[in-house]
Design a protein around this motif. Structure first.
Motif, short mmCIF file in Angstrom:
data_model
loop_
_atom_site.label_atom_id
_atom_site.label_comp_id
_atom_site.label_asym_id
_atom_site.label_seq_id
_atom_site.Cartn_x
_atom_site.Cartn_y
_atom_site.Cartn_z
N GLU A 79 0.82 -1.21 0.00
CA GLU A 79 0.00 0.00 0.00
C GLU A 79 0.85 1.27 0.00
OE1 GLU A 79 -2.67 -0.19 3.30
OE2 GLU A 79 -4.09 -1.53 2.28
N TYR A 80 1.98 1.23 0.73
CA TYR A 80 2.86 2.39 0.81
C TYR A 80 3.85 2.47 -0.35
CZ TYR A 80 1.18 3.46 5.52
OH TYR A 80 0.40 3.81 6.59
N GLY A 81 3.78 1.51 -1.27
CA GLY A 81 4.64 1.55 -2.44
C GLY A 81 6.09 1.24 -2.15
N CYS A 82 6.34 0.47 -1.11
CA CYS A 82 7.70 0.11 -0.75
C CYS A 82 8.11 -1.18 -1.50
CB CYS A 82 7.83 -0.14 0.75
SG CYS A 82 7.45 1.31 1.75
N PRO A 83 9.23 -1.18 -2.18
CA PRO A 83 9.65 -2.38 -2.90
C PRO A 83 10.34 -3.42 -2.02
CG PRO A 83 11.21 -0.62 -3.31
CD PRO A 83 10.09 -0.02 -2.48
N SER A 84 10.51 -3.10 -0.74
CA SER A 84 11.20 -4.04 0.15
C SER A 84 10.65 -3.96 1.57
CB SER A 84 12.71 -3.74 0.18
OG SER A 84 12.96 -2.46 0.75
N ILE A 85 10.91 -5.02 2.33
CA ILE A 85 10.60 -5.05 3.76
C ILE A 85 11.90 -5.27 4.50
CG2 ILE A 85 9.41 -6.29 5.61
CD1 ILE A 85 7.18 -6.94 3.70
N ALA A 86 12.16 -4.45 5.52
CA ALA A 86 13.38 -4.56 6.32
C ALA A 86 13.03 -5.05 7.71
CB ALA A 86 14.10 -3.22 6.40
N TYR A 87 13.76 -6.05 8.15
CA TYR A 87 13.61 -6.62 9.50
C TYR A 87 14.77 -6.03 10.30
CZ TYR A 87 10.89 -9.48 6.37
OH TYR A 87 10.00 -9.88 5.39
N THR A 88 14.45 -5.13 11.22
CA THR A 88 15.46 -4.20 11.71
C THR A 88 15.11 -3.72 13.11
OG1 THR A 88 16.55 -2.07 11.15
CG2 THR A 88 14.25 -2.30 10.52
N TYR A 89 15.83 -2.71 13.60
CA TYR A 89 15.63 -2.06 14.90
C TYR A 89 16.07 -2.93 16.09
CZ TYR A 89 12.58 0.97 12.10
OH TYR A 89 12.06 1.80 11.13
N SER A 90 15.57 -4.17 16.18
CA SER A 90 16.05 -5.10 17.21
C SER A 90 16.93 -6.12 16.49
CB SER A 90 14.88 -5.75 17.95
OG SER A 90 14.02 -6.44 17.06
N GLU A 91 16.80 -7.42 16.79
CA GLU A 91 17.58 -8.44 16.09
C GLU A 91 16.63 -9.43 15.44
OE1 GLU A 91 19.67 -10.80 14.13
OE2 GLU A 91 20.63 -9.02 14.97
N PRO A 92 16.53 -9.46 14.11
CA PRO A 92 15.58 -10.33 13.44
C PRO A 92 15.78 -11.82 13.70
CG PRO A 92 17.04 -9.26 11.85
CD PRO A 92 17.25 -8.58 13.16
N THR A 93 16.99 -12.21 14.07
CA THR A 93 17.22 -13.63 14.37
C THR A 93 16.28 -14.14 15.45
OG1 THR A 93 19.56 -13.49 13.74
CG2 THR A 93 18.94 -15.29 15.21
N ILE A 94 16.01 -13.30 16.46
CA ILE A 94 15.22 -13.80 17.58
C ILE A 94 13.71 -13.67 17.34
CG2 ILE A 94 17.06 -13.62 19.30
CD1 ILE A 94 14.27 -11.07 19.13
N PHE A 95 13.32 -13.12 16.19
CA PHE A 95 11.92 -13.26 15.79
C PHE A 95 11.84 -13.92 14.41
CE2 PHE A 95 12.92 -8.79 14.62
CZ PHE A 95 12.36 -8.62 13.36
N VAL A 96 12.71 -14.92 14.21
CA VAL A 96 12.84 -15.56 12.90
C VAL A 96 11.54 -16.23 12.45
CG1 VAL A 96 13.79 -17.71 13.85
CG2 VAL A 96 14.24 -17.10 11.47
#
Length: 297
Positions: A127-144
């Motif tokens: 909807e926001y026209g973003c071509p990507s999603i970033a898993y960021t801010y904390s550590e994506p490994t622990i919400f894999v």
């Protein structure tokens, strides 16, 4: 949507041990967790001999960011990325810039967040026209578990997946995400000289190995080093990082050398001088790195 630790999901990467203990294999901490206890990350809990992730489906932060903020300068430049995080981290870096969300569940506190399905995140990105999603801010490994489901849906919709990570994931986690991972910025804090053990609760070697695996797998890779006075700002330390990137990866892998500002438990540590960053750039150039960027200047 609802707030609070209402969603739990059985973890995908763990082994059952005797006496209702479990061994988590999502990262190189490899925590052995007794009944009713959590791992170092604060979001994986042993319940009657089964390991559950407490942050599944709970978004602690979501924003639209320039891709350069990740920072990624050579991947979809000039675009915006839909960024999200769940609470928790497998490190304890005292300079953590996002400690309010990364460290908030430790040691045994409620896991905060707003309930949002993987489908909802993908829909928002589109909807926001973003071509990507970033898993960021904390550590994506622990919400894999959460990240992986979003990644699969994103790939099916033509979106790119980006991880901003400390690089301490296990080989099993890396193999699970690689088919869906397009780009990564890895925070590489320094060589094997005690920085990780003293400050973060980890080791350098697994991160260096994961960097090589990511590059070999064809993931677009950029590296960030937050240069902290008295921690990893010696010329010898910066030289080792630059040599590793140049010789073990590729001189064309971008190196982001970032300036430290006091945060969390290091509020008395001075701001990194611009002169130190300029010296780091000279060191990188001597190692024949092609792309060196100074951050937070």
């Amino acid at each position: 949507m609802s707030k609070g630790g209402l969603t739990t999901k059985e973890a995908i990467l763990y082994h059952k041990l005797d006496e209702d203990q479990v061994k988590c294999s999502v990262c190189h901490q490899a925590c052995t967790i007794s009944e009713g206890k959590r791992g170092i990350c604060g979001v994986r809990e042993n319940r009657e001999g089964k390991l559950y992730t407490l942050n599944y489906g709970l978004t602690i932060a979501a924003n639209i960011d320039p891709i350069e903020k990740k920072p990624l300068y050579h991947f979809l430049p000039g675009t915006r990325t839909y960024s999200l995080a769940a609470a928790g981290c497998n490190f304890r870096c005292p300079w953590c810039q996002n400690w309010e969300i990364a460290q908030s569940p430790k040691p045994h506190k409620q896991v905060e967040g707003i309930a949002a399905s993987p489908e909802e995140h993908v829909r928002r990105a589109l909807e926001y026209g973003c071509p990507s999603i970033a898993y960021t801010y904390s550590e994506p490994t622990i919400f894999v578990e959460y990240a992986l489901e979003i990644m699969k849906l994103a790939r099916a919709k033509g979106l790119k997946n980006v991880w901003v990570t400390n690089g301490y994931m296990s080989r099993e986690t890396l193999e699970a995400i690689l088919p869906y991972l397009d780009a990564a910025n890895v925070d590489f804090k320094g060589p094997n000289d005690g920085v990780y053990g003293t400050y973060c609760g980890g080791m350098a070697e697994p991160i260096m190995e994961n960097l090589k695996l990511l590059y070999k797998a064809g993931v677009h890779l950029e590296i960030t080093t937050l240069v902290i006075p008295g921690v990893n700002d010696k010329p010898s330390q910066l030289e080792e990082i630059a040599r590793f990137i140049s010789s073990e990866l590729n001189p064309a892998v971008p190196w982001h050398v970032s300036r430290f500002f006091p945060a969390w438990k290091m509020t008395d540590t001075p701001v990194t001088s611009v002169e130190t960053l300029k010296k780091a750039k000279i060191i990188g150039e001597a190692a024949e790195l092609k792309f060196i960027y100074l951050g937070n200047v």
